[in-house]
Design a protein around this motif. Structure first.
Motif, short mmCIF file in Angstrom:
data_model
loop_
_atom_site.label_atom_id
_atom_site.label_comp_id
_atom_site.label_asym_id
_atom_site.label_seq_id
_atom_site.Cartn_x
_atom_site.Cartn_y
_atom_site.Cartn_z
N ASP A 1 59.02 -2.31 94.59
CA ASP A 1 60.78 -2.26 94.64
C ASP A 1 60.52 -4.20 95.30
OD1 ASP A 1 60.00 -0.07 95.96
OD2 ASP A 1 60.04 0.25 98.04
N TRP A 2 60.24 -5.01 95.75
CA TRP A 2 60.26 -6.01 95.72
C TRP A 2 61.06 -6.83 94.47
CZ3 TRP A 2 63.31 -8.94 99.45
CH2 TRP A 2 62.86 -8.52 100.59
N GLU A 3 59.76 -6.57 92.76
CA GLU A 3 59.92 -7.21 91.79
C GLU A 3 61.38 -6.52 91.23
OE1 GLU A 3 59.20 -6.93 88.06
OE2 GLU A 3 58.86 -5.39 89.55
N ASN A 4 61.21 -5.63 91.44
CA ASN A 4 61.93 -4.80 90.02
C ASN A 4 63.23 -4.86 91.33
OD1 ASN A 4 60.21 -3.23 89.23
ND2 ASN A 4 60.32 -0.75 91.04
N GLU A 5 63.91 -4.93 92.45
CA GLU A 5 64.68 -6.17 92.99
C GLU A 5 65.03 -7.44 92.07
OE1 GLU A 5 67.84 -4.77 94.54
OE2 GLU A 5 65.90 -2.95 94.11
N VAL A 6 63.85 -7.66 92.31
CA VAL A 6 64.54 -9.52 91.62
C VAL A 6 64.46 -8.79 89.82
CG1 VAL A 6 63.00 -11.37 90.58
CG2 VAL A 6 62.80 -10.56 92.55
N ASP A 7 63.95 -7.58 88.94
CA ASP A 7 64.66 -7.75 88.13
C ASP A 7 65.50 -7.45 87.57
OD1 ASP A 7 64.07 -6.43 85.50
OD2 ASP A 7 61.96 -7.31 85.26
N LYS A 8 66.27 -6.88 88.70
CA LYS A 8 67.00 -6.33 88.29
C LYS A 8 68.73 -7.79 88.00
CE LYS A 8 66.81 -1.75 90.15
NZ LYS A 8 66.98 -0.89 91.63
N VAL A 9 67.96 -8.41 88.78
CA VAL A 9 69.46 -9.34 88.85
C VAL A 9 68.80 -10.50 88.07
CG1 VAL A 9 69.37 -11.53 90.58
CG2 VAL A 9 69.08 -9.32 91.63
N LEU A 10 67.84 -10.90 87.61
CA LEU A 10 67.56 -11.89 86.18
C LEU A 10 67.85 -11.38 85.28
CD1 LEU A 10 64.57 -13.90 88.03
CD2 LEU A 10 67.17 -14.37 87.80
N ALA A 11 67.48 -9.86 85.24
CA ALA A 11 67.93 -9.15 83.61
C ALA A 11 69.14 -9.06 83.12
CB ALA A 11 67.59 -7.96 83.65
N SER B 1 68.75 -5.53 74.58
CA SER B 1 69.53 -6.93 74.48
C SER B 1 69.06 -7.52 75.90
CB SER B 1 70.88 -7.07 74.47
OG SER B 1 71.71 -6.26 75.12
N ASP B 2 69.35 -6.60 77.34
CA ASP B 2 69.10 -7.63 78.12
C ASP B 2 67.95 -7.14 78.55
OD1 ASP B 2 68.91 -4.26 78.31
OD2 ASP B 2 70.84 -4.43 80.07
N TRP B 3 66.23 -7.26 78.36
CA TRP B 3 64.83 -6.70 78.22
C TRP B 3 64.69 -7.65 79.41
CZ3 TRP B 3 61.03 -10.50 76.55
CH2 TRP B 3 61.43 -10.64 75.84
N THR B 4 63.31 -7.67 79.88
CA THR B 4 62.96 -8.76 80.63
C THR B 4 60.77 -8.12 80.40
OG1 THR B 4 62.90 -6.71 82.32
CG2 THR B 4 64.67 -8.75 82.74
N ASP B 5 60.46 -7.88 80.34
CA ASP B 5 59.44 -7.03 79.67
C ASP B 5 59.39 -6.50 78.37
OD1 ASP B 5 56.91 -6.40 79.99
OD2 ASP B 5 57.22 -5.54 81.88
N TYR B 6 58.73 -7.04 77.71
CA TYR B 6 58.80 -5.96 76.64
C TYR B 6 58.00 -5.68 76.62
CZ TYR B 6 54.87 -9.13 76.32
OH TYR B 6 53.85 -9.92 75.95
#
Length: 564
Positions: free
Chosen positions: A67-77, A509-514
């Protein structure tokens, strides 16, 4: 390039190297979430208004590991960051993100974890880490959760040493945590304030919480040399971050009635400068950094006579800064050197300090010959430019180079020690300024846990004057429907070729994890990757191509892909 040229060139370019150092911003967050799921916006934790280049977020006591990592991922993407690495161990986690512009220079990514809970069998306590090369530096990000309770300080110290000593990596530049140029250590370290509850709470209430720092166990253990030796921490200006009644700013009123403490911390360690000095001196020749050779070899009598025959005056002095006219004559030295070569030399003698060195006799012989040659050539070369170059490199008073300094091994070592001291002062100055704390604060607005998160923004020095290892031959490719796509690459000279396991991913284009976000991929063959027409996404859209190197264990190049 000859060894003597390498040393003089390194001396000349040392200050230039210092000037080339660029500061990147590293933002580090630690948050003990108290077994809760995210209900608050995580964006303020990430310091995006300060435009960090690297973001490391550590979580302890996770309610759900995704949950927490997904929230961080959404913001930084949405902000142009990609995920460097995620490591989860039981209910703790570290995830590192970086701006995509730095992707070609973040390589050799690896991770480790160490369990210290219940005697090293359970991962509720311990440490997770992500390490990588960042331009010319090696970096390790460590997030830890150490044992709780006031009287367990020696257990926390022991857990620190276990984590520091047990985590090894497959990179010759930094095989252990302590080998890295920068180690950033964060987490719920659980060190307490060694005072009574009422005394601590009274000081906080009166706004005198900084008076409590002298009783902070972490400070005490560092000063005593029991743990975190060599680590630094920015000045603490915020109140203790533990323990609160959830959803409030009130310190613990439960039956446990815990003493408030600065449990949540961010520290950093800088590798000792001696390694850089060794690299600069480079006694062992190109590609080696062994400084022990100079102190463990001797010259025979014939070696000294050969050296003495090169120079006629015992009073020749090289001192370009003072304008001395008693320079060595390079032409004369060359003529005498030719005569010397005709002489039959006695067998060279090497003082072998141990069996291992003796077994590697050929290496020592090469080393010895290079050093003798260095003695001669340094004196000749310094006759015209050497001392001036040394003065420029060290930025200090001119260094005098006498004939005896190069003819006598002991004096020659003293000369090089002088140069080393000059280099030490420069290197130390650089190291003192290579990590600068900009912000260190707690986030009291987060109330759902019994801890307050803590973040630090640090300026970190790296040499960004580097070329990418691998580049796409085009910055942008066009792929028409019904046609195949062929992409090619350029490799920096001197870099080993491609691996059969290198691959190219097509990602959003907004990838964070290939790994998670690829649409299709192809392995690299003969410096190209070929996508058949069937893999065309079927609609007009803008995507990204990402080259993933198996040797460097990282995405190292990207290009735009316009699908038509």
């Amino acid at each position: 390039m000859p060894l003597w040229c390498i040393i003089l060139q390194l001396l000349l370019t040392l200050t230039t190297h210092v000037k080339m150092v660029t500061s990147l911003k590293v933002h580090i967050v630690t948050y003990n979430t108290g077994n809760t799921r995210p209900r608050e916006d995580v964006a303020p934790l990430l310091g995006l208004g300060l435009d960090p280049d690297i973001i490391s977020v550590g979580f302890e006591e996770l309610g759900d590991t995704d949950d927490w990592e997904n929230e961080v991922d959404k913001v930084l993407a949405k902000r142009g960051y990609y995920r460097v690495k995620l490591v989860t161990m039981s209910i703790m986690q570290i995830v590192v993100f970086a701006k995509k512009e730095h992707m070609p220079f973040i390589t050799h990514i690896q991770s480790e974890y160490t369990k210290t809970g219940f005697g090293g069998t359970y991962g509720n306590k311990g440490g997770t880490s992500v390490r990588f090369r960042l331009y010319d530096k090696t970096v390790a990000m460590v997030n830890t959760h150490l044992s709780a309770h006031m009287d367990q300080v020696h257990i926390r110290d022991e857990e620190y040493w276990n984590i520091m000593s047990e985590q090894d990596f497959d990179d010759p530049m930094s095989e252990h945590l302590y080998d890295h140029d920068y180690v950033f250590w964060s987490g719920d370290l659980n060190y307490r304030i060694q005072l009574g509850n009422e005394e601590v709470r009274s000081a906080i209430k009166e706004g005198k919480h900084l008076d409590l720092l002298g009783h902070d166990q972490l400070h005490q253990e560092k000063q005593a040399g029991h743990a975190f030796i060599g680590f630094h921490e920015a000045d603490i200006t915020f109140p203790p971050t533990y323990k609160f009644d959830p959803e409030t700013d009130i310190y613990d009123t439960s039956q446990k009635n815990r003493v408030p403490a600065w449990c949540d911390r961010v520290l950093w360690r800088i590798k000792a400068e001696r390694a850089e000095i060794a690299h600069a001196l480079n006694w062992a020749g190109e590609g080696e950094t062994d400084t022990s050779s100079l102190s463990s070899f001797t010259l025979s009598a014939s070696d000294l006579s050969d050296l003495e025959s090169d120079y006629s005056s015992d009073h020749c002095e090289v001192d370009g800064a003072c304008g001395s006219k008693q320079f060595l004559n390079p032409d004369k030295a060359k003529k005498k050197a030719k005569k010397t070569k005709k002489k039959k030399k006695e067998k060279k003698q090497i003082d072998i300090s141990d069996d291992e060195a003796y077994a590697n006799r050929s290496t020592w012989e090469i080393m010895r010959k290079r050093t003798i040659s260095l003695m001669k050539k340094t004196a000749v070369y310094a006759a015209t430019t050497g001392s001036a170059m040394l003065r420029t490199a060290t930025g200090s008073a001119p260094i005098k180079v006498h004939k005896a300094d190069v003819a006598d091994p002991e004096r020659f070592k003293n000369l090089m020690n002088t140069l080393e001291r000059e280099k030490v002062s420069l290197v130390k100055e650089k190291y003192e300024n290579c990590v600068k704390p900009l912000v260190y604060k707690s986030h009291p607005e987060y109330k759902q846990s019994d801890h307050k998160p803590v973040s630090a923004l640090l300026e970190v020095g790296v040499n960004t004057n580097l070329e990418p290892v691998i580049k796409f031959q085009k910055d942008k490719y066009t792929w028409k429907k019904g046609e195949k796509l062929v992409v090619s690459f350029d490799v920096r000279p001197g870099i080993p070729g491609f691996s059969a396991w290198d691959w190219v991913a097509i990602v959003d284009s907004d990838w964070t994890d290939y790994h998670k976000h690829y649409i299709s991929y192809q392995y690299v063959s003969k410096e190209t990757a070929k996508f058949p027409w069937e893999q065309h996404p079927g609609a007009a859209r803008t995507l990204n191509l990402v080259f993933v190197s198996s040797k460097m264990n990282a995405p190292v190049a990207s290009a735009l892909l316009e699908c038509l």
